[in-house]
Write a protein that holds these residues in place. Structure first.
Motif, PDB file in Angstrom:
ATOM      1  N   ALA A 184      38.238-120.970  29.083  1.00 50.07           N
ATOM      2  CA  ALA A 184      38.306-121.799  27.971  1.00 50.07           C
ATOM      3  C   ALA A 184      37.861-121.551  26.708  1.00 50.07           C
ATOM      4  O   ALA A 184      37.987-122.052  25.818  1.00 50.07           O
ATOM      5  CB  ALA A 184      37.278-123.157  28.612  1.00 50.07           C
ATOM      6  N   GLN A 185      36.673-120.572  26.820  1.00 48.76           N
ATOM      7  CA  GLN A 185      35.995-120.266  25.673  1.00 48.76           C
ATOM      8  C   GLN A 185      36.694-118.830  24.975  1.00 48.76           C
ATOM      9  O   GLN A 185      36.455-118.484  23.756  1.00 48.76           O
ATOM     10  CB  GLN A 185      34.654-119.895  25.936  1.00 48.76           C
ATOM     11  N   ARG A 186      37.478-118.392  25.740  1.00 46.93           N
ATOM     12  CA  ARG A 186      38.410-117.007  25.545  1.00 46.93           C
ATOM     13  C   ARG A 186      37.262-115.784  25.244  1.00 46.93           C
ATOM     14  O   ARG A 186      37.523-115.188  24.108  1.00 46.93           O
ATOM     15  CB  ARG A 186      39.346-117.491  24.366  1.00 46.93           C
ATOM     16  N   LYS A 187      36.303-115.951  25.819  1.00 42.41           N
ATOM     17  CA  LYS A 187      35.094-114.645  25.567  1.00 42.41           C
ATOM     18  C   LYS A 187      34.900-114.292  27.002  1.00 42.41           C
ATOM     19  O   LYS A 187      34.895-114.977  27.871  1.00 42.41           O
ATOM     20  CB  LYS A 187      34.036-115.549  25.147  1.00 42.41           C
ATOM     21  N   MET A 188      34.304-113.191  27.071  1.00 43.61           N
ATOM     22  CA  MET A 188      33.899-112.476  28.328  1.00 43.61           C
ATOM     23  C   MET A 188      32.451-112.821  28.777  1.00 43.61           C
ATOM     24  O   MET A 188      32.080-112.579  29.803  1.00 43.61           O
ATOM     25  CB  MET A 188      34.075-110.982  28.291  1.00 43.61           C
ATOM     26  N   ARG A 189      31.675-113.399  27.750  1.00 43.85           N
ATOM     27  CA  ARG A 189      30.080-113.618  27.920  1.00 43.85           C
ATOM     28  C   ARG A 189      29.883-114.386  29.043  1.00 43.85           C
ATOM     29  O   ARG A 189      28.985-113.985  29.872  1.00 43.85           O
ATOM     30  CB  ARG A 189      29.472-114.055  26.609  1.00 43.85           C
ATOM     31  N   PRO A 190      30.560-115.483  29.186  1.00 41.70           N
ATOM     32  CA  PRO A 190      30.248-116.280  30.471  1.00 41.70           C
ATOM     33  C   PRO A 190      30.456-115.522  31.689  1.00 41.70           C
ATOM     34  O   PRO A 190      29.749-116.274  32.891  1.00 41.70           O
ATOM     35  CB  PRO A 190      31.259-117.485  30.270  1.00 41.70           C
TER      36      PRO A 190
END
Length: 493
Positions: A184-190
């Motif tokens: 959903a956020q298009r980030k790897m951090r989660p």
């Protein structure tokens, strides 16, 4: 409307993927991301009632596919296709309502927690709380519990000794929710938190697979007589059971085993001729015999396991958690008409005391009791050194229910770090070690005798045995506190 339609498609896809993670397909690895489409679908919604709808759609699809065996089961029992369909529909509806509650609460909380690290923690806690509620009380039903999908994946399975099935379910949800957040956020951090947690628990699993052996052991014979107990008890049936009993006990004496295990409700009275004579011949040669039978006392009938000991003594455990409409009819006084549909005409009474059998202190969950972690946990807490499950799955036929029922034994073994011996009338009988490995198993509708050498009599207590289902209760309490904190945060914004 278009967004809602896409969300419905996502929930259907998620239900299909999770169904594939359970028997008969049994692709357990799918459970690690099967719920991602559902969470993305719920995440895109802003109204709790829409979330409830998505949860209901997911529940109807998942439980509808997983529990289709109920229609076949009741059809076989009553002879009515339509009654089987009604029973299946009622069971699916009861479980689907929990899924609807999950969707409603998830959507409501997600609006408050979005943008923080809380969505993943909340989702895991909420799922575990819903699962715990599904299994609570006299009507508890945990078929389709997320952790059971990992019954063959031995490394992650070892984590259930910490917080039981609730901990493994929470781990699976953390991974699913983290992937959904990352997409959903298009980030790897989660994903970082889920990766760190997974590495720690996988390392723990590899370490615990090399569990030290227990010094005290015995040799057991697990019997699968392959007798169709759905038929009426008559002379032919009695002769079949007698022949099977005789062959198994002769093998036990010849092979010099310490114990022989027979399935649930194999004989109506094991103390009556001709069964008593056969059992006495075996116990006279130092073989302990455990057999499922019925017990009558003060006009009440009990589903029991009786242990006949070499010293001519006998000990009995009476089943405590009975199956509604299978062993008793709830509210029978107000629903006398249900007897016309083939349900039990007389109620079985629940046992009131937990009894461990033989000098080895064996816990004996009967049939459906093996699906509820609290029962085996309490047996081990009281001192059980070995678990022997007896069941009669004849009514399941060749449906996936037999495999699904068997899968719970792997989790009971690891939760308690006890060997689990399982005797089923027509299958599936099996032997599990304390790491949850299935060492021996018999196929459905075959007569079999499984010799288990080196069955360990263990004494240690896992963390889960010590705290029991308090692990899940704590999750519910944290949810209540967290809800208050989030509500206050919202009011201050």
């Amino acid at each position: 409307m278009k967004r809602l339609f896409v969300s419905i498609l996502g929930s259907v896809l998620s239900a299909l993927l999770l169904w594939l993670a359970f028997p008969p397909v049994d692709w357990g690895w799918l459970a690690w991301f099967a719920l991602v489409p559902l969470m993305l679908a719920l995440r895109s919604l802003s109204r709790p009632r829409q979330g409830c709808l998505i949860g209901l759609v997911w529940g109807a699809c998942f439980y509808g596919m997983l529990l289709w065996w109920m229609q076949q089961f009741v059809h076989r029992w009553t002879g009515s296709f339509w009654l089987g369909l009604a029973a299946w529909g009622a069971l699916v509806l009861s479980q689907t309502l929990f899924a609807g509650a999950f969707g409603w609460i998830y959507t409501l909380v997600n609006r408050l927690a979005r943008g923080s690290a809380l969505p993943v923690a909340w989702t895991a806690g909420l799922w575990v709380a819903i699962e715990w509620l599904r299994g609570a009380g006299a009507w508890g039903f945990l078929w389709g519990q997320l952790a059971v999908s990992q019954h063959r994946n031995l490394v992650p399975l070892q984590s259930v000794e910490l917080l039981g099935v609730w901990g493994l379910s929470a781990w699976l949800i953390v991974v699913n929710a983290s992937v959904a957040e990352a997409v959903a956020q298009r980030k790897m951090r989660p994903l970082l938190g889920a990766v760190e947690l997974s590495v720690l628990l996988l390392l723990f699993g590899w370490w615990r697979l090399s569990l030290p052996s227990a010094p005290e052991r015995l040799t057991a014979l697990v019997v699968q007589p392959n007798v169709d107990t759905t038929r009426q008890w008559d002379e032919t049936m009695q002769q079949q059971v007698k022949s099977s009993l005789s062959r198994a006990l002769e093998s036990a004496v010849r092979e010099k085993v310490n114990m022989v295990l027979f399935p649930e409700s194999l004989v109506p009275d094991a103390t009556a001729y001709p069964f008593s004579d056969l059992i006495r011949q075996a116990t006279a040669r130092s073989v302990t015999v455990l057999i499922g039978t019925f017990d009558e006392e003060y006009g009440r009938s009990y589903n029991t396991v009786t242990a006949f000991l070499p010293d001519d003594g006998a000990e009995t455990y009476r089943k405590q958690h009975l199956v509604p409409w299978g062993e008793y009819v709830p509210f029978r006084r107000w629903t006398p008409w249900v007897e016309h549909f083939g349900v039990v005409s007389a109620d079985v009474s629940p046992g009131e005391q937990l009894v461990l059998l033989t000098p080895w202190r064996i816990g004996t969950p009967i049939c459906f009791e093996s699906t509820l972690p609290r029962i085996s946990c309490e047996m081990v807490r009281q001192g059980a050194r070995l678990l022997c499950v007896v069941t009669n799955d004849t009514w399941f036929g060749r449906s996936p229910a037999a495999e699904q029922h068997l899968a719970f034994c792997a989790l009971r073994a690891v939760e308690t770090r006890r060997w689990v011996l399982r005797s089923a009338t027509t299958g599936i009988s099996a032997v599990f070690d304390a790491q949850g490995r299935c060492l021996h198993r018999a196929e459905l509708f075959t007569e079999a005798q499984l010799r288990a050498d080196g069955v360990e009599l263990r004494q240690e207590r896992t963390l889960y045995v010590r705290i029991g289902d308090a692990a899940a209760v704590v999750v519910v309490l944290v949810l209540c506190v967290g809800w208050g904190v989030l509500s206050r945060m919202k009011s201050e914004i």
